[in-house]
Design an enzyme around this catalytic site. Structure first.
Site, mmCIF file in Angstrom:
data_model
loop_
_atom_site.group_PDB
_atom_site.id
_atom_site.type_symbol
_atom_site.label_atom_id
_atom_site.label_comp_id
_atom_site.label_asym_id
_atom_site.label_seq_id
_atom_site.Cartn_x
_atom_site.Cartn_y
_atom_site.Cartn_z
ATOM 1 N N ARG A 173 3.051 6.840 -5.589
ATOM 2 C CA ARG A 173 2.249 7.879 -4.931
ATOM 3 C C ARG A 173 3.092 8.666 -3.921
ATOM 4 O O ARG A 173 2.963 9.866 -3.787
ATOM 5 C CB ARG A 173 1.048 7.255 -4.248
ATOM 6 C CG ARG A 173 -0.178 7.045 -5.134
ATOM 7 C CD ARG A 173 0.120 6.291 -6.434
ATOM 8 N NE ARG A 173 -1.072 6.046 -7.209
ATOM 9 C CZ ARG A 173 -1.818 4.939 -7.111
ATOM 10 N NH1 ARG A 173 -1.461 3.971 -6.274
ATOM 11 N NH2 ARG A 173 -2.883 4.799 -7.848
ATOM 12 N N ASP A 202 3.039 4.977 -11.739
ATOM 13 C CA ASP A 202 1.624 5.312 -11.656
ATOM 14 C C ASP A 202 1.450 6.736 -12.155
ATOM 15 O O ASP A 202 2.411 7.389 -12.567
ATOM 16 C CB ASP A 202 1.069 5.131 -10.243
ATOM 17 C CG ASP A 202 -0.357 4.588 -10.266
ATOM 18 O OD1 ASP A 202 -1.238 5.271 -10.824
ATOM 19 O OD2 ASP A 202 -0.585 3.469 -9.766
ATOM 20 N N HIS A 277 -2.861 4.261 -15.720
ATOM 21 C CA HIS A 277 -2.052 4.658 -14.558
ATOM 22 C C HIS A 277 -0.677 5.149 -15.011
ATOM 23 O O HIS A 277 0.341 4.858 -14.372
ATOM 24 C CB HIS A 277 -1.908 3.497 -13.570
ATOM 25 C CG HIS A 277 -3.141 3.264 -12.741
ATOM 26 N ND1 HIS A 277 -3.528 4.105 -11.725
ATOM 27 C CD2 HIS A 277 -4.081 2.294 -12.804
ATOM 28 C CE1 HIS A 277 -4.657 3.659 -11.178
ATOM 29 N NE2 HIS A 277 -5.016 2.562 -11.829
ATOM 30 N N ASP A 341 -4.922 -2.405 -14.985
ATOM 31 C CA ASP A 341 -6.185 -2.109 -14.309
ATOM 32 C C ASP A 341 -6.675 -0.698 -14.600
ATOM 33 O O ASP A 341 -5.916 0.186 -14.972
ATOM 34 C CB ASP A 341 -6.030 -2.295 -12.796
ATOM 35 C CG ASP A 341 -4.987 -1.356 -12.204
ATOM 36 O OD1 ASP A 341 -3.898 -1.240 -12.804
ATOM 37 O OD2 ASP A 341 -5.256 -0.731 -11.167
ATOM 38 N N GLU A 342 -7.966 -0.511 -14.424
ATOM 39 C CA GLU A 342 -8.654 0.778 -14.353
ATOM 40 C C GLU A 342 -8.378 1.691 -15.553
ATOM 41 O O GLU A 342 -8.227 2.905 -15.411
ATOM 42 C CB GLU A 342 -8.296 1.498 -13.049
ATOM 43 C CG GLU A 342 -8.746 0.721 -11.820
ATOM 44 C CD GLU A 342 -8.461 1.430 -10.516
ATOM 45 O OE1 GLU A 342 -9.229 1.236 -9.568
ATOM 46 O OE2 GLU A 342 -7.466 2.176 -10.433
ATOM 47 N N TRP A 408 -7.580 -8.712 -7.231
ATOM 48 C CA TRP A 408 -7.708 -7.697 -6.172
ATOM 49 C C TRP A 408 -9.157 -7.288 -5.928
ATOM 50 O O TRP A 408 -9.512 -6.882 -4.824
ATOM 51 C CB TRP A 408 -6.868 -6.467 -6.518
ATOM 52 C CG TRP A 408 -7.391 -5.623 -7.643
ATOM 53 C CD1 TRP A 408 -7.230 -5.835 -8.980
ATOM 54 C CD2 TRP A 408 -8.157 -4.421 -7.529
ATOM 55 N NE1 TRP A 408 -7.846 -4.853 -9.713
ATOM 56 C CE2 TRP A 408 -8.423 -3.960 -8.842
ATOM 57 C CE3 TRP A 408 -8.647 -3.681 -6.446
ATOM 58 C CZ2 TRP A 408 -9.158 -2.799 -9.108
ATOM 59 C CZ3 TRP A 408 -9.380 -2.516 -6.715
ATOM 60 C CH2 TRP A 408 -9.620 -2.090 -8.026
ATOM 61 N N TYR A 433 -5.468 -5.380 1.562
ATOM 62 C CA TYR A 433 -5.118 -3.992 1.268
ATOM 63 C C TYR A 433 -4.721 -3.287 2.557
ATOM 64 O O TYR A 433 -5.561 -2.816 3.319
ATOM 65 C CB TYR A 433 -6.282 -3.296 0.556
ATOM 66 C CG TYR A 433 -6.172 -3.394 -0.949
ATOM 67 C CD1 TYR A 433 -5.771 -4.590 -1.548
ATOM 68 C CD2 TYR A 433 -6.436 -2.319 -1.778
ATOM 69 C CE1 TYR A 433 -5.645 -4.701 -2.915
ATOM 70 C CE2 TYR A 433 -6.316 -2.422 -3.154
ATOM 71 C CZ TYR A 433 -5.913 -3.617 -3.717
ATOM 72 O OH TYR A 433 -5.781 -3.726 -5.084
ATOM 73 N N PHE A 434 -3.422 -3.175 2.763
ATOM 74 C CA PHE A 434 -2.903 -2.625 4.007
ATOM 75 C C PHE A 434 -2.995 -1.097 4.050
ATOM 76 O O PHE A 434 -2.574 -0.484 5.035
ATOM 77 C CB PHE A 434 -1.458 -3.077 4.221
ATOM 78 C CG PHE A 434 -1.328 -4.497 4.703
ATOM 79 C CD1 PHE A 434 -2.406 -5.371 4.692
ATOM 80 C CD2 PHE A 434 -0.104 -4.972 5.172
ATOM 81 C CE1 PHE A 434 -2.284 -6.681 5.134
ATOM 82 C CE2 PHE A 434 0.031 -6.281 5.627
ATOM 83 C CZ PHE A 434 -1.062 -7.128 5.597
ATOM 84 N N ASP A 435 -3.515 -0.473 2.998
ATOM 85 C CA ASP A 435 -3.783 0.968 3.058
ATOM 86 C C ASP A 435 -5.125 1.255 3.729
ATOM 87 O O ASP A 435 -5.473 2.416 3.945
ATOM 88 C CB ASP A 435 -3.760 1.591 1.658
ATOM 89 C CG ASP A 435 -4.693 0.904 0.678
ATOM 90 O OD1 ASP A 435 -4.919 -0.312 0.816
ATOM 91 O OD2 ASP A 435 -5.208 1.581 -0.233
ATOM 92 N N TRP A 483 -0.842 0.521 -0.955
ATOM 93 C CA TRP A 483 -0.942 1.700 -1.812
ATOM 94 C C TRP A 483 -0.645 2.936 -0.962
ATOM 95 O O TRP A 483 -1.065 3.029 0.193
ATOM 96 C CB TRP A 483 -2.326 1.777 -2.447
ATOM 97 C CG TRP A 483 -2.641 0.547 -3.253
ATOM 98 C CD1 TRP A 483 -3.478 -0.472 -2.918
ATOM 99 C CD2 TRP A 483 -2.085 0.199 -4.524
ATOM 100 N NE1 TRP A 483 -3.481 -1.430 -3.891
ATOM 101 C CE2 TRP A 483 -2.634 -1.047 -4.896
ATOM 102 C CE3 TRP A 483 -1.172 0.821 -5.382
ATOM 103 C CZ2 TRP A 483 -2.313 -1.689 -6.086
ATOM 104 C CZ3 TRP A 483 -0.852 0.184 -6.569
ATOM 105 C CH2 TRP A 483 -1.418 -1.053 -6.916
ATOM 106 N N GLU A 485 -1.128 6.448 -1.378
ATOM 107 C CA GLU A 485 -1.696 7.787 -1.511
ATOM 108 C C GLU A 485 -1.619 8.580 -0.214
ATOM 109 O O GLU A 485 -1.342 9.787 -0.217
ATOM 110 C CB GLU A 485 -3.163 7.696 -1.953
ATOM 111 C CG GLU A 485 -3.367 7.271 -3.384
ATOM 112 C CD GLU A 485 -3.537 5.763 -3.537
ATOM 113 O OE1 GLU A 485 -4.149 5.329 -4.525
ATOM 114 O OE2 GLU A 485 -3.048 5.026 -2.659
#
Length: 772
Positions: A173, A202, A277, A341-342, A408, A433-435, A483, A485
């Site tokens: 990202r 990603d 992704h 994932d996703e 997760w 999740y440190f974001d 993450w 972003e």
């Protein structure tokens, strides 16, 4: 990496020739011992041990690199350069190999005559050195240690609770260079962490050189620069427009990273996402999609993720096997992370190649097709002597036989995998999740969302209550995920990692019976000093004072509660124009406020405020507690505290779920405030929020009307604000001033933008209408 050392008569010795200098001797207290993560066993004795310029080093060749970690720190911080010697008979630090100790375990014995570090692996000796450094003054991590280097006399027996203790850096990202990754490795070692997981792929960028497929770094590594817009409000890119924002790591650079990590007992795990992704890959090689149409590397958020690898084409698997072959040549880790994932599988449902594959393999749906995809890739990875890791979505349709699950979406996926006999790495968003925000959103840089303060990270336990002993043995450990972003710079990345990594390190290393937030809160302050010496841009969010408020509308009064993360904090406050000094009022009970004022508060240490000052304005304006008639109803998803929300004095924060906001979706806000009787007014203020990512935009116009009867209204003032790009999250008061008016009713209309530039719907968020 793990190295075993046979028990040898040869020992690693640091000899100290200062036995006659008793002036440096010192007795320490428990409060002087601030090792993070907390050792499993520690006994403090009387006395101390000093290091000075006469110290000599005796080290076996295999231990010289470890010796250099200590000697380099001494040289850079104290300008003490230690020489190697063959032998010594007094005042020494010795490193002794002992086969009976577990991997990464160590024992540290310090007396006033000698120091002994005992271990059976590179990690054990390394962590012994890290504990020695943390027993020295914090200045040892800087470049100008002026005091004596004195170690307390202690006996430590220490080992990790979990064997997997990791951090994931998202390089896709936003791209971070080799130099920052090497710094991060140093800091992981300092915290006795042993895994660096690199998210190399990603939708928004491919970050690793693959020699057989040059378009991955020519095209997939670059996107159109839209950094001036919110991540989730960026335009869809034209495949014909060349990207200029991004970057990648060469295989040479990655090998340097891997080798440096190995010296620090850190395993570097690459993640090559599949089947989703990977829009960036499809921009370079569109023939790998189901449809084959050109796509662009996205500059921001993508949802749903439909441009994924075609599971029906053999060329997909040929490509991935070629890529992974080069990846495995660079990364010696036993693990290869494939994401998983996703994946939105709508293209698979209508793709002739995928349907043909499903029929041939006897697969009943696209979930089983994903399971086929993962199992096939696992078979290839296993054939190379490696193990597959995937996010917990790889459970869907049936888990690959030897796969390790990274859980997760909470811990449920991890529990399910452990029940099936699979290894698990716990990384639930709520703890890891440190974001997510780590302090009040008003005082923090924009983040992904959610709230994960330091104290909550410290509560993390990878072992879920109710697990059997057999299932618990499959829990390898845990990992923080950062993450990126909303993290465009290395300085911001540091801010999100530290000090939360310290809390996670203790949660994964120390025995759970030693978990004590009060004790950790004391030790973390010394860790902050170490971060200062290292130049780490760590977050001081734990110092921040936050508030909760209860409003009594009938009596027009507010009760404000103040708190922060540290126990028994010395919080002090002042009202109005008073200065926040040592004479500020100690906070004991909720502050009762019944007139307009400014509240300022801070955490105090040694009679001085530390951290950012908390400040809030309570304004009992002329509209407080008056009846509000909603000409256009607010959205039922964001109702605030009910009909009095807009006139209750309580202001909303950047957290639009805080219960203080009312919202209108694609509608204007139109309300009428009944002031009960004719009242003189000259100003109306409308508080609004903008966060363009989730579709929250400022009003483009505000108009104020007055009326004596509530039927016929006259406009008395307005302001217009055209749409503007905004990459952040922001609060703003829109002020409409006008000549003094006597009125009983006020109508306020805030005009909604209604459609975003991309054509989506728009939320208008309002927290208060202040009447003056």
């Amino acid at each position: 990496m793990r190295q075993h050392f046979k028990l040898l008569t040869l020992i690693f010795v640091i000899s100290l020739y200062s036995c006659s200098d008793n002036s440096k001797s010192k007795d320490f207290t428990v409060n002087d011992i601030n090792i993070i993560p907390k050792p499993a066993e520690l006994t403090l004795d009387k006395g101390s041990f000093s290091i000075d310029e006469n110290t000599k080093i005796i080290a076996h060749d295999s231990l010289k690199n470890i010796a250099k970690i200590l000697t380099d720190k001494l040289k850079s911080s104290s300008n003490i350069e230690l020489d190697f010697s063959e032998s010594s008979d007094s005042n020494f630090i010795q490193f002794v190999a002992k086969e009976g100790l577990e991997n990464e375990a160590y024992e540290l014995s310090i007396t006033n005559k000698k120091v002994t570090v005992t271990a059976n692996s590179l990690g054990g000796f390394l962590y012994g050195v890290q504990s020695i450094l943390q027993l020295l003054p914090a200045e040892i991590y800087g470049t100008d240690t002026k005091g004596d280097l004195i170690l307390p006399a202690v006996e430590i027996k220490d080992k990790p609770r979990f064997r997997y203790r990791g951090l994931m850096l998202d390089l896709s990202r936003h791209f971070f260079p080799k130099e920052y990754i090497l710094k991060t490795i140093d800091r992981l070692a300092m915290h006795k962490m042993n895994v660096l997981h690199l998210h190399l792929v990603d939708d928004q960028g491919w970050r690793m050189e693959i020699k057989k497929y040059p378009k991955l770094t020519e095209i997939a590594a670059w996107r159109v620069d839209q950094e001036d817009k919110h991540w989730n409000a960026r335009d869809k890119n034209d495949p014909n427009v060349k990207g200029t924002y991004g970057g990648f790591l060469t295989q040479k650079e990655l090998k340097e990273i891997v080798a440096y990590a190995a010296q620090n007992n850190i395993d570097v795990i690459p993640e090559i996402e599949m089947p989703a992704h990977v829009t960036s890959v499809m921009a370079a090689y569109p023939e790998l999609t189901c449809h084959g149409n050109p796509v662009a590397v996205p500059s921001g958020g993508v949802w749903p993720i439909t441009d994924i690898y075609c599971a029906g084409k053999e060329t997909t698997f040929e490509f991935l096997e070629d890529v992974l072959t080069e990846v495995m040549e660079v990364f010696p880790s036993k693990y290869i992370h494939i994401g998983g994932d996703e994946a939105t599988k709508t293209n698979w449902e209508k793709c002739p190649d995928c349907q043909r594959r499903m029929k041939k393999e006897g697969l009943k749906d696209v979930h089983e097709l994903q399971s086929y995809f993962v199992k096939r890739m696992e078979k290839f990875i296993n054939s190379k002597g490696k193990k597959l890791i995937g996010w917990d979505e790889i459970l869907e349709g049936g888990l690959a036989p030897e796969a390790t699950v990274m859980s997760w979406r909470g811990v449920k996926g991890g529990e399910e995998a452990a029940e099936q006999g699979h290894d698990v790495i716990m990384t639930p968003g709520s703890y890891c999740y440190f974001d997510h925000y780590q302090g009040p959103q008003n005082d923090e840089p924009i983040a992904q969302g959610g709230y994960l303060p330091l104290s909550k990270v410290y509560q993390f336990d990878p072992i879920v209550e109710g697990m059997s002993e057999k299932e618990a043995k499959h829990i390898l450990g845990g990992q923080a995920n950062l993450w990126a972003e909303y993290i465009p710079t290395t300085s911001h990345s540091e801010y999100m990692i530290f000090p939360r990594l310290a809390a996670l390190s203790e949660a994964l290393w120390s025995p759970i019976k030693l978990r004590d937030w009060n004790d950790f809160s004391k030790r973390i302050k010394t860790q902050f000093n170490r971060y200062d010496e290292l130049g780490i841009n760590y977050a001081k969010s734990a110092y921040l004072v936050t508030s909760d408020m209860d409003i009594d509308l009938e009596n027009k009064s507010v009760k404000m509660t103040l708190q922060n993360e540290f126990p028994k904090s010395d919080i002090r406050y002042v009202l109005g124009d008073a200065k926040l000094s040592e004479k500020a009022i100690p906070y004991v009970n909720p502050v009762e406020i019944s007139e307009s004022t400014v509240v300022k508060a801070s955490l105090f240490e040694y009679d001085k405020p530390i951290g950012k000052v908390f400040m809030d304005t309570i304004k009992f304006h002329k509209g407080v507690a008056k009846v509000v008639n909603y000409v256009i109803p607010y959205n039922d998803r964001y109702t605030g505290s009910g009909p009095s929300t807009l006139v209750n004095t309580l202001r909303g924060t950047k957290n639009f779920h805080d219960g203080q906001w009312q919202a209108w979706l694609n509608d204007n806000m139109e309300v009428v405030i009944d002031l009960d009787q004719p009242t003189e007014i000259h100003k109306v203020t409308v508080g609004a929020l903008e966060n363009q990512g989730p579709g929250i935009y400022y009003p483009i116009k505000i108009e104020v009307f007055v009326s004596d009867d509530g039927k016929k209204f006259n406009s008395v003032g307005n302001l217009e604000r055209p749409y503007a790009k905004n990459a952040g999250s922001e609060l703003k008061d829109f002020i409409v001033k006008f000549d003094k008016q006597q009125t009983k009713y006020i109508k306020v209309i805030a005009t909604n933008l209604k459609r975003t530039p991309a054509g989506s719907g728009v939320f208008l968020f309002i927290d208060e209408i202040l009447v003056e």
